[in-house]
Design an enzyme around this catalytic site. Structure first.
Site, PDB file in Angstrom:
ATOM      1  N   ALA A 188      43.515  43.287  40.735  1.00 51.63           N
ATOM      2  CA  ALA A 188      43.272  44.285  41.604  1.00 51.63           C
ATOM      3  C   ALA A 188      44.411  45.289  41.501  1.00 51.63           C
ATOM      4  O   ALA A 188      45.619  44.733  41.518  1.00 51.63           O
ATOM      5  CB  ALA A 188      42.814  43.829  42.774  1.00 51.63           C
ATOM      6  N   ASP A 189      44.407  46.446  41.713  1.00 50.17           N
ATOM      7  CA  ASP A 189      45.309  47.512  41.875  1.00 50.17           C
ATOM      8  C   ASP A 189      44.703  48.474  42.914  1.00 50.17           C
ATOM      9  O   ASP A 189      43.640  49.074  42.698  1.00 50.17           O
ATOM     10  CB  ASP A 189      45.835  47.950  40.588  1.00 50.17           C
ATOM     11  N   THR A 190      45.939  49.113  43.816  1.00 49.95           N
ATOM     12  CA  THR A 190      45.382  50.297  44.698  1.00 49.95           C
ATOM     13  C   THR A 190      46.089  51.377  44.649  1.00 49.95           C
ATOM     14  O   THR A 190      47.680  51.023  44.413  1.00 49.95           O
ATOM     15  CB  THR A 190      45.452  49.564  46.052  1.00 49.95           C
TER      16      THR A 190
ATOM     17  N   GLY B 160      41.281  49.658  41.809  1.00 49.84           N
ATOM     18  CA  GLY B 160      40.400  48.933  40.857  1.00 49.84           C
ATOM     19  C   GLY B 160      40.340  47.581  40.743  1.00 49.84           C
ATOM     20  O   GLY B 160      41.306  47.040  41.306  1.00 49.84           O
TER      21      GLY B 160
END
Length: 195
Positions: free
Chosen positions: A73-75, A110
């Site tokens: 995940a990436d924010t 994502g």
């Protein structure tokens, strides 16, 4: 196939917030952060988080045994399509909070799920977007928050689940997404993958 057939769940992130969110829905992942150097080829928030979540998940999935599900995940926080990353200093946090206060912005996460099967991998990447509206902040409020420790490891220099909640006027979308992982959607997507 159902959730019980998943032998191992791996979170390709060291984020304590993501781990807590997964625990909240009954999932206890092993923590194996990706050590890959992140490469971004886009400046569009949706594309950036897709790319980075995929890179992290692929890196960690490479050495997993069959029956393992990896979550990458990436924010990022974006305002007017400009991406605000984690602040590099308190001054940088001050700059970001000054930009965001009293306005609307977006939080994009994502997520890439990779299920390692016997012979092949199933891969699913999606992006969740939440709109956040902030109350106006005084100079003193911006300074006090920016120079505390809270904003330092957070995209956009704030944590919605901490002291900054005092300045959140409203959100449109998934609250957990702003914390760092849209766990409801993650759970549903995992179920879909394992059917």
């Amino acid at each position: 196939m159902d959730m019980k057939q998943m032998k191992k769940l791996v979170l390709a992130s060291a984020s304590p917030r993501r781990r807590e969110l997964l625990a909240q829905i009954g999932l206890t992942p092993l923590i194996e952060p990706s050590t890959l150097e992140e490469k971004v080829t886009s400046s569009i928030p949706e594309a950036v988080v897709s790319e980075l979540s995929s890179q992290k998940a692929q890196d960690v999935a490479k050495h997993q045994e069959p029956g393992t599900l990896v979550i990458g995940a990436d924010t990022v926080v974006a305002m007017d399509q400009q991406i605000l990353l984690k602040p590099v200093s308190h001054e940088d946090a001050y700059r970001m909070i000054s930009m965001l206060q009293g306005r609307d912005h977006q939080v994009y996460t994502g997520v890439t799920l990779i299920y390692c099967g016997q012979t092949e991998k199933k891969v699913k990447t999606f992006v969740e977007k939440t709109d956040v509206t902030l109350y106006p902040m005084s100079e003193e409020e911006i300074k006090t928050y920016a120079f505390s420790e809270e904003p330092m490891d957070k995209a956009g220099a704030y944590g919605i689940q901490g002291n900054f909640a005092a300045f959140v006027k409203g959100i449109d979308g998934d609250y957990n997404n702003v914390v760092g992982l849209p766990v409801g959607r993650v759970f549903q997507e995992i179920k879909g993958m394992l059917e």
